[in-house]
Write a protein that holds these residues in place. Sequence first.
Motif, short mmCIF file in Angstrom:
data_model
loop_
_atom_site.label_atom_id
_atom_site.label_comp_id
_atom_site.label_asym_id
_atom_site.label_seq_id
_atom_site.Cartn_x
_atom_site.Cartn_y
_atom_site.Cartn_z
N THR A 32 40.07 -1.26 82.09
CA THR A 32 40.88 -2.00 83.33
C THR A 32 40.11 -1.52 84.45
N ALA A 33 39.65 -2.58 85.40
CA ALA A 33 38.96 -2.15 86.65
C ALA A 33 40.13 -2.15 87.73
N VAL A 34 40.10 -1.21 88.57
CA VAL A 34 40.75 -1.44 89.67
C VAL A 34 40.14 -1.44 91.05
N PRO A 35 40.26 -1.91 92.16
CA PRO A 35 39.43 -1.97 93.50
C PRO A 35 39.13 -0.47 93.86
N PRO A 36 38.06 -0.36 94.66
CA PRO A 36 38.00 0.92 95.34
C PRO A 36 39.03 1.34 96.12
N GLY A 37 39.43 2.45 95.75
CA GLY A 37 40.64 3.05 96.57
C GLY A 37 41.72 3.13 95.51
N GLY A 38 41.64 2.46 94.23
CA GLY A 38 42.86 2.34 93.27
C GLY A 38 43.04 3.56 92.63
N LEU A 39 42.06 4.47 92.41
CA LEU A 39 42.16 5.92 91.70
C LEU A 39 42.24 7.04 92.69
N VAL A 40 41.31 6.82 93.67
CA VAL A 40 41.07 7.93 94.93
C VAL A 40 41.54 7.12 96.13
N PRO A 41 42.54 7.29 96.70
CA PRO A 41 43.08 6.47 97.60
C PRO A 41 42.26 6.97 98.89
N VAL A 42 41.82 5.86 99.78
CA VAL A 42 41.17 5.95 100.79
C VAL A 42 41.56 6.67 101.95
N ALA A 43 42.91 6.92 101.87
CA ALA A 43 43.89 7.89 102.71
C ALA A 43 43.44 9.13 102.48
N ARG A 44 43.44 9.38 101.08
CA ARG A 44 43.00 11.00 100.73
C ARG A 44 41.60 11.24 101.22
N LEU A 45 40.67 10.46 101.63
CA LEU A 45 39.32 10.54 101.71
C LEU A 45 38.97 10.77 103.22
N THR A 46 40.03 10.19 104.12
CA THR A 46 39.71 9.86 105.42
C THR A 46 40.74 10.64 106.37
N ALA A 47 42.06 11.15 105.75
CA ALA A 47 42.97 11.79 106.70
C ALA A 47 42.61 13.11 107.01
N TRP A 48 43.02 13.41 108.39
CA TRP A 48 43.21 14.82 109.04
C TRP A 48 44.63 15.60 108.78
N SER A 49 44.63 16.64 108.18
CA SER A 49 45.71 17.38 108.22
C SER A 49 46.17 18.01 109.59
N ASP A 50 47.68 18.20 109.67
CA ASP A 50 48.07 18.76 110.72
C ASP A 50 47.65 20.49 110.77
N VAL A 51 47.76 20.96 111.80
CA VAL A 51 47.62 22.48 111.76
C VAL A 51 48.71 23.09 110.71
N LEU A 52 48.17 23.98 109.84
CA LEU A 52 48.93 24.63 108.81
C LEU A 52 49.80 25.74 109.11
N LYS A 53 50.94 25.38 110.03
CA LYS A 53 51.63 26.54 110.66
C LYS A 53 52.94 26.34 110.42
N PRO A 54 54.05 26.95 110.12
CA PRO A 54 55.36 26.72 110.12
C PRO A 54 55.78 26.46 111.61
N ARG A 55 56.76 25.67 112.08
CA ARG A 55 57.36 25.10 113.39
C ARG A 55 58.88 25.47 113.28
N SER A 56 59.36 25.73 114.50
CA SER A 56 60.74 25.92 114.53
C SER A 56 61.22 25.02 115.75
N LEU A 57 60.35 25.05 116.74
CA LEU A 57 60.81 24.08 117.93
C LEU A 57 60.05 22.84 117.99
N PHE A 58 60.79 21.74 118.15
CA PHE A 58 60.44 20.62 118.14
C PHE A 58 60.76 19.68 119.39
N GLY A 59 59.99 18.76 119.77
CA GLY A 59 60.21 17.96 120.95
C GLY A 59 61.09 16.75 120.56
N PRO A 60 61.82 16.03 121.56
CA PRO A 60 62.57 14.61 121.34
C PRO A 60 61.95 13.81 120.54
#
Length: 412
Positions: free
Chosen positions: A373-401
């Motif tokens: 079975t053939a799937v289009p590009p991004g079908g096995l490895v999502p494009v979002a996985r290859l292009t996304a930038w993660s947030d800073v990995l620190k726990p937070r307690s104070l959030f804005g509105p």
Amino acid sequence: MTLPALGDWSSFEELARLQRPRLDAVLTSASKSPFYAARGVPPTLADAPLTTKADLRDAYPFGLLAVERAALATYHESSGSTGSPTASYYTDADWDDLASRYARKHVGLRADDTFLVRTPYALMITGHLAHAAARRAGATVVPADNRSLAMPYARLVRVLHDLDVTVTWSLATETLLWAAAARLAGYSPAHDFPALRALFVGGDRLGRARRARIEELWGVPVVEEYGATEAGSLAGACPEGRLHLWADRVVCEVHDPVTGEITPAGRGRLVVTPLYREAMPLLRYAIEDEVEVSYRDCACGWWLPDVRVLGRSGALTEAELDDHVFSLPAEYGVLFWRARTGERLELQIEVADRYRAAACADLTAAIGDVRVTAVPPGGLVPVARLTAWSDVLKPRSLFGPGEDWDTALRYY
């Protein structure tokens, strides 16, 4: 402890003589660990039974420790890919052996290298091993751990490009993901990373077809490494492309699980006895990899046995499938696949629509009884996985509105 340098011998007979004086020291050292003291250390290695992964799990965590705890430099555990993780530990002297074995790449590590390490750190040894070898060579290390959410593929591609990385260390599959991510970022892997001179890979399947595809994508040599957390680097690729066992540092044998016979060469499961190991001596440790070991001359002049790593027991089908997939014409652009066994093998590939019919037909003809079975590009490895930038990995307690505060105290 003086370690032999690569090339300190000029025949297989000399190599055997080099091993002998160390074997007595290994047997003596093993008798100091609770596990081998209880089992009984034989007079020669030829009389020793196998040490299995089950033995290591039963001896967790320090049943194989042969030195005082104060002498330890690091503690590690395996990935647990075939069951519960196993423990291993090393002294500073052990690390001299580990790092120098890893550094035996035919392209070498240099002080002017910028070396990107893209394997796990944490408890596994692989990232620490490459890091230690590079620092001993004077190289600049970029610790791009592939299990950290702080290092997504978009960031890795930026670092690879902007820092003029010269050498990398990763799974072979990782280099395919980088190529896909680089293209999505507007880069050509073969042309826009001119400082890159080699890709060091290990830890997953690397057949001739996959190696050729990766080298074509990046335009640099792929240098293979083979090893295990419990024993470190066991083999490396020579300039001729053959994978040689570091038999001057580790006695390597082959076990036939059907007959129980253990021989210096042939096909079966690899058995290793490290010759320079203080903290955790291992006698005939059975690595659950199917291999083929042979003693034959090589134009590289290393006088070391060569090994074909066929995979974990029962994994030959995966190796064959990988060769078939990466033997497809390069213009099809197939980098990712997955398969599932059952009454009939199911194989999925990621390929552009214009090559779908041809790729499926080629694989069906090559493999036979398979549903492709053939799937289009991004079908096995999502494009979002290859292009996304993660947030800073620190726990937070104070959030804005209006912020999603369900992320409080989480790492994500």
